[in-house]
Enzyme design. Structure first.
Site, PDB file in Angstrom:
ATOM      1  N   THR A 174       0.834  -1.208   0.000  1.00  0.00           N
ATOM      2  CA  THR A 174       0.000   0.000   0.000  1.00  0.00           C
ATOM      3  C   THR A 174       0.866   1.254   0.000  1.00  0.00           C
ATOM      4  O   THR A 174       0.409   2.310  -0.410  1.00  0.00           O
ATOM      5  CB  THR A 174      -0.897   0.031   1.253  1.00  0.00           C
ATOM      6  N   ASP A 175       2.129   1.143   0.465  1.00  0.00           N
ATOM      7  CA  ASP A 175       2.926   2.378   0.652  1.00  0.00           C
ATOM      8  C   ASP A 175       3.177   3.116  -0.654  1.00  0.00           C
ATOM      9  O   ASP A 175       3.015   4.330  -0.728  1.00  0.00           O
ATOM     10  CB  ASP A 175       4.230   2.114   1.446  1.00  0.00           C
ATOM     11  N   GLY A 186      17.225 -11.347   3.477  1.00  0.00           N
ATOM     12  CA  GLY A 186      16.299 -12.274   2.829  1.00  0.00           C
ATOM     13  C   GLY A 186      15.166 -12.729   3.730  1.00  0.00           C
ATOM     14  O   GLY A 186      14.293 -13.471   3.305  1.00  0.00           O
ATOM     15  N   ALA A 187      15.163 -12.277   4.996  1.00  0.00           N
ATOM     16  CA  ALA A 187      14.102 -12.708   5.907  1.00  0.00           C
ATOM     17  C   ALA A 187      12.884 -11.799   5.806  1.00  0.00           C
ATOM     18  O   ALA A 187      11.884 -12.021   6.476  1.00  0.00           O
ATOM     19  CB  ALA A 187      14.628 -12.724   7.336  1.00  0.00           C
ATOM     20  N   GLY A 188      12.986 -10.775   4.978  1.00  0.00           N
ATOM     21  CA  GLY A 188      11.856  -9.854   4.854  1.00  0.00           C
ATOM     22  C   GLY A 188      11.821  -8.851   5.989  1.00  0.00           C
ATOM     23  O   GLY A 188      10.789  -8.285   6.302  1.00  0.00           O
ATOM     24  N   LEU A 189      12.977  -8.632   6.633  1.00  0.00           N
ATOM     25  CA  LEU A 189      13.033  -7.688   7.757  1.00  0.00           C
ATOM     26  C   LEU A 189      13.670  -6.364   7.349  1.00  0.00           C
ATOM     27  O   LEU A 189      13.948  -5.514   8.180  1.00  0.00           O
ATOM     28  CB  LEU A 189      13.835  -8.284   8.923  1.00  0.00           C
ATOM     29  N   ASP A 202       9.728   1.018   4.835  1.00  0.00           N
ATOM     30  CA  ASP A 202      10.840   0.399   5.571  1.00  0.00           C
ATOM     31  C   ASP A 202      11.801   1.445   6.134  1.00  0.00           C
ATOM     32  O   ASP A 202      12.243   1.353   7.283  1.00  0.00           O
ATOM     33  CB  ASP A 202      11.613  -0.562   4.649  1.00  0.00           C
TER      34      ASP A 202
HETATM   35  C1  GLA Z   1       8.995  -4.025   0.521  1.00  0.00           C
HETATM   36  C2  GLA Z   1       9.182  -2.559   0.172  1.00  0.00           C
HETATM   37  C3  GLA Z   1       8.193  -1.676   0.936  1.00  0.00           C
HETATM   38  C4  GLA Z   1       6.767  -2.188   0.789  1.00  0.00           C
HETATM   39  C5  GLA Z   1       6.690  -3.689   1.060  1.00  0.00           C
HETATM   40  C6  GLA Z   1       5.347  -4.264   0.750  1.00  0.00           C
HETATM   41  O1  GLA Z   1       9.351  -4.245   1.857  1.00  0.00           O
HETATM   42  O2  GLA Z   1      10.492  -2.147   0.460  1.00  0.00           O
HETATM   43  O3  GLA Z   1       8.300  -0.337   0.496  1.00  0.00           O
HETATM   44  O4  GLA Z   1       6.245  -1.873  -0.477  1.00  0.00           O
HETATM   45  O5  GLA Z   1       7.651  -4.416   0.313  1.00  0.00           O
HETATM   46  O6  GLA Z   1       4.384  -3.762   1.595  1.00  0.00           O
END
Ligand code: GLA
Length: 398
Positions: A41-42, A129-132, A179
């Protein structure tokens, strides 16, 4: 606190070993993040609800007399070098250094100053790579350190924009601002409700009572993640272009209503329709989620988390088999209120809201079954919202 001091001491030791004695470097810390709800959404000027986590990156930097940059990634034992006198060129063998270079170049442009070169070393506990969002933490740490070294005075939302630009223009990922923003503005014990259009934000106390937030790392990150991410962005832009011709007030998906979307469903490419339906409904879920957290209605928050995941899976199509397996396993455990993919997708992690008494059962069942079915050992953590990036040591002038 002790742990922070240990990290800092060890980083300082390595810094001196690598770059030799000289003036003491500036030291900063920047955290990773987990998004509770509000995915993809960002960059559509919508809402997000992330928390900063207590996994941080530490960075030490000092100025050089020339315009060379020497950067050392402690955990990879890799050294990268470039000169600010030269044009930017993408470093394929040390991709992490493009984030640093991007931040330096955007900061130069925005401040209108020619910045000196630096010696910089960083280390971190944020697993890549952990999505953090370890890359956002690196950008944020670099931006804060450079601001301090060069006496710049951008406020934190402005620094977040600078870091986002660095990633968009120099690292090749067209990410939104979530992020970088949460890494700079997170507050311990709080989630951050951010309006990505106005950048207005609210710190929301996260009083979980008898519930816990558990992160499960899937251990996979598929290589198509970045290209698919950029593709989703383009699909959203295509949707905006379609609707702005019919409704001039639609400048981004934030301006589009579900009624308008439904009214034109038949004329839209079905893929674009699905992407837009996700974004519009996800924004509503964030607003409902904030109200639920404020009312300490965790059951409702869990329901919204589940709906968010299903929407990411079926409408936005950014999940993958491993993540869906983790989500499916979690949902079978009594006492789990909600589970969803967190972050950009195609791997990374899930976040679950779990009753305290069910955490053990949850961990055991998810761990065993996931391991059995994939051969990968997932890593589980309890998430405690941490503070945003900070200057730890001011360093010495040189
Ligand atoms: C990644 C991007 C963020 C955001 C998310 C999904 O983390 O860096 O800006 O778009 O994906 O919500």
């Amino acid at each position: 606190m002790k742990e922070v001091q240990r990290e800092v001491q060890s980083l300082l030791g390595i810094f001196t070993e690598v770059f030799g004695p000289g003036s003491a470097p500036v030291i900063v810390r920047a955290p990773g993040r987990v998004n509770l709800i509000g995915e993809h959404t960002d960059y559509n000027e919508g809402f997000v609800l992330p928390v900063a986590v207590d996994f941080s990156l530490f960075l030490a930097a000092r100025r050089r007399k020339d315009r060379q940059v020497k950067a050392y990634a402690v955990d990879r034992e890799e050294m990268a070098a470039f000169s600010l006198e030269d044009q930017f060129s993408f470093d394929h063998s040390h991709t992490w250094s493009n984030y640093l270079q991007g931040v330096l170049r955007v900061l130069q442009e925005e401040s209108g100053e020619e910045l000196p070169g630096i010696e910089v070393a960083f280390t971190g506990k944020i697993p890549p790579g952990a999505g953090l969002s370890s890359s956002a933490a690196l950008e944020v740490a670099a931006a804060l350190a450079l601001q301090e070294l060069n006496g710049l005075s951008f406020d934190r939302p402005a620094l977040a924009r600078i870091c986002q630009r660095a990633e968009n223009e120099f690292a090749g990922v067209n990410c939104g601002i979530m992020d970088q923003f949460i890494s700079l503005l997170g507050k311990a014990g709080h989630a951050l409700f951010l309006d990505c259009r106005s950048l207005e934000y609210r710190q929301l106390p996260l009083e979980l009572g008898e519930y816990r937030l558990i992160l499960c790392q899937s251990g996979v990150r598929h290589t198509l993640a970045d290209s698919e991410y950029n593709r989703r962005r383009r699909e959203c832009e295509e949707g905006v272009a379609f609707f702005s011709q019919r409704f001039p007030e639609v400048k981004s998906l934030r301006d589009l209503t579900l009624t308008q979307l439904e009214a034109h469903r038949e004329e839209l490419n079905p893929v674009i329709y699905r992407r837009l339906l996700h974004v519009l409904s996800e924004n509503l879920r964030v607003e409902e989620g904030v109200a639920a957290l404020e009312a300490r209605d965790f059951k409702t928050f869990g329901v919204l988390m589940n709906a968010s995941h299903d929407s990411l899976r079926y409408l936005y199509e950014v999940s993958c088999a491993e993540i869906d397996l983790l989500v499916g396993l979690a949902r079978e455990v009594p006492g789990v209120l909600g589970t969803r993919l967190t972050g950009g997708g195609f791997g990374g992690s899930t976040i679950s809201l779990v009753q305290e008494g069910a955490v053990e059962d949850f961990s055991r069942r998810v761990l065993n079954n996931y391991q059995q079915q994939t051969g990968i050992t997932p890593v589980l953590y309890e998430i405690n919202p941490a503070g945003g990036a900070e200057l730890i040591e001011k360093g010495e002038e040189n």
